[in-house]
Scaffold this active site. Structure first.
Site: not given
Ligand code: NAD
Length: 446
Positions: A215-216, A352, A346
């Site tokens: 996802r995401g 994190y 943050n």
């Molecule tokens: P999200 O929570 O929607 O998706 C993260 C995915 O990682 C999920 O599908 C989850 O099941 C998977 N995951 C978690 N633990 C896992 C594991 N142990 N093994 C395998 N898969 C695992 O998050 P997102 O917002 O899509 O973020 C994706 C990346 O981007 C992350 O590393 C997050 O820290 C980074 N990020 C996001 C943002 C934001 O604004 N959303 C900003 C900066 C960085």
């Protein structure tokens, strides 16, 4: 997900109200679509001092079918302004930068691009030259804050010997792939370049692993890598199996249910990649979690789980791929997802932010060893990205988070994905050990 405020600010009544109140007017950004021209309109190329890149930049634009206009002539709105500042000898030469940019920026079209190319200050022959080169950083970062209507300004540092690797980064910064990359400084390194690649399918024939792909942002990365031609191996925890299968089916890829923190996750994945795919070209460490709390209230579980998923798993997985014969194909690309929190810090996110800063340390330390194998390892640091998670934030917090950047809006998962897909391209071999922020020049952090 629509941006209600941007739509309102760009409507007739909304435009009047926001202008009168002095509120931001975020623009619709030009984003990449396969087959679209590199730029929608003409560009100008100029230099400050006796630069060595001007002819190369002009040839690159002409080859891409872009009309290169004369900077001195008035005319159509410009889609891009390129400044070759490699000839700077001291601060007086910066007047040439001002002379080119001031009139050209006035003619810049919506979602226009300002791209400045210069030598690294650290390689300067004397303090005056170093001062002039460093001055460009202040100029570009400030200009990026002045630009409106979705236009961006970025600086690429090109050390002597790295000129051959210029085309890929220049194309990225001019194209809609870099829609949400603004006010950044990228340093190239000399590197071997592959033969010319298909600009619409640069990853054809490549195998790419994406963790956290269910996802995401991870799902967006899988889609963009597949669109660019890669076979995607989508990895996520077994509990996300259904969503993971959906994404893998959509991109005609392979789903692998795997917790990246499992003790044998690295060797297992490496063996599977060798056996089923003959190795991997692109590895995207995207899986990440948050377990927020103030440090004084944070229990060990929150600290340890975030470190395990966000940092230790990336170290272990990369080490396992390096150690397994045939797992990382030649000229492999590893891209790690860091975060603006890892740069700016943050509140409530010591765990994190520590994990995401750790990633930056990791890619920098591994970069020389990767370069020796003709491979690269880089990080992207997203800022405020519009996802389901951020959509659930209270309106006020969300709006402040989304608007505190030069583009006055949140980025989309596809913006992060496009930057990763660019770093994964064969033509990005000169980008190694870098951190590329995808944050619209967020006011948080450098
Ligand atoms: P999200 O929570 O929607 O998706 C993260 C995915 O990682 C999920 O599908 C989850 O099941 C998977 N995951 C978690 N633990 C896992 C594991 N142990 N093994 C395998 N898969 C695992 O998050 P997102 O917002 O899509 O973020 C994706 C990346 O981007 C992350 O590393 C997050 O820290 C980074 N990020 C996001 C943002 C934001 O604004 N959303 C900003 C900066 C960085």
């Amino acid at each position: 997900m629509s941006d209600w405020y941007r739509d309102f600010a760009n409507s007739g009544l909304g435009g009047t109200i926001t202008t009168q109140l002095g509120l931001p007017r975020p623009a619709e950004l030009r984003r990449y679509e396969p087959g679209q021209p590199l730029l929608p309109g003409p560009a100008v190329v100029g230099s400050a001092g006796q630069g060595r890149l001007r002819d190369q930049l002009t040839a690159l634009l002409i080859e891409a079918g872009i009309t290169v206009s004369n900077p001195a002539e008035d005319g159509e709105r410009l889609s891009a302004v390129l400044l070759d500042a490699t000839g700077l000898t001291g601060p007086a030469d910066l007047a040439g930068a001002h002379a080119l940019l001031a009139p050209a920026v006035r003619r810049l079209a919506p979602s226009g691009r300002v791209l400045v190319l210069a030598d690294p200050p650290a390689d300067a022959g004397d303090p005056a030259q170093a001062a002039a080169r460093q001055a460009l950083e202040g100029l570009v970062r400030s200009l990026a804050k002045e630009l409106r209507s979705g236009a961006t300004a970025n600086l690429v540092l090109v050390p002597a010997g790295a000129e051959d690797g210029l085309a890929g980064p220049v194309r990225f910064f001019l194209s809609g792939r870099s829609a949400y990359v603004d006010g950044q400084v990228l340093t190239l390194a000399p590197a071997d370049l592959p033969a010319a690649e298909d600009v619409d399918r640069p990853l054809a024939g490549k195998v790419a692993v994406v963790t956290g792909a269910a996802r995401g942002i991870g799902a967006a990365i899988a889609r963009v890598l597949a669109r660019d031609g890669a076979h995607v191996v989508a990895v996520d925890v077994p509990a996300a199996g259904e969503q993971l299968a959906q994404v893998a089916n959509e991109v005609h890829g392979t789903a692998v249910a795997l917790d990246v923190t499992a003790a044998d996750a690295g060797p297992r994945l490496a063996r599977q990649l060798v056996a089923r795919h003959g190795g991997v070209d692109v590895v995207v460490h995207n899986a990440g979690i948050t377990r927020d709390n103030l440090l004084v209230n944070m229990d060990a579980d929150r600290w340890n789980s975030v470190m395990a998923v966000n940092l230790q798993a990336q170290l272990d997985l990369t080490a396992a791929l390096l150690a397994t014969e045939g797992a990382l194909r030649p000229a492999a690309r590893v891209v790690s997802v860091s975060s603006q929190s890892g740069i700016a810090g943050n509140r409530g996110q010591t765990n994190y932010a520590a994990s995401k800063a750790g990633i930056i340390g990791m890619v920098r330390a591994w970069a020389p060893a990767f370069a020796e194998r003709g491979a690269t390892i880089n990080a992207v640091a997203p800022g405020f990205i519009v996802t389901e998670m951020t959509a659930r934030m209270p309106l006020g917090t969300r709006e402040v988070g989304a608007r505190l950047n030069s583009l006055q809006q949140g980025g989309l998962p596809v913006d992060v994905a496009e930057t990763i897909a660019w770093l994964a391209q064969p033509g990005s071999s000169g980008v190694n050990g870098q951190v590329v922020r995808v944050c619209g020049q967020s006011l948080l952090g450098a």
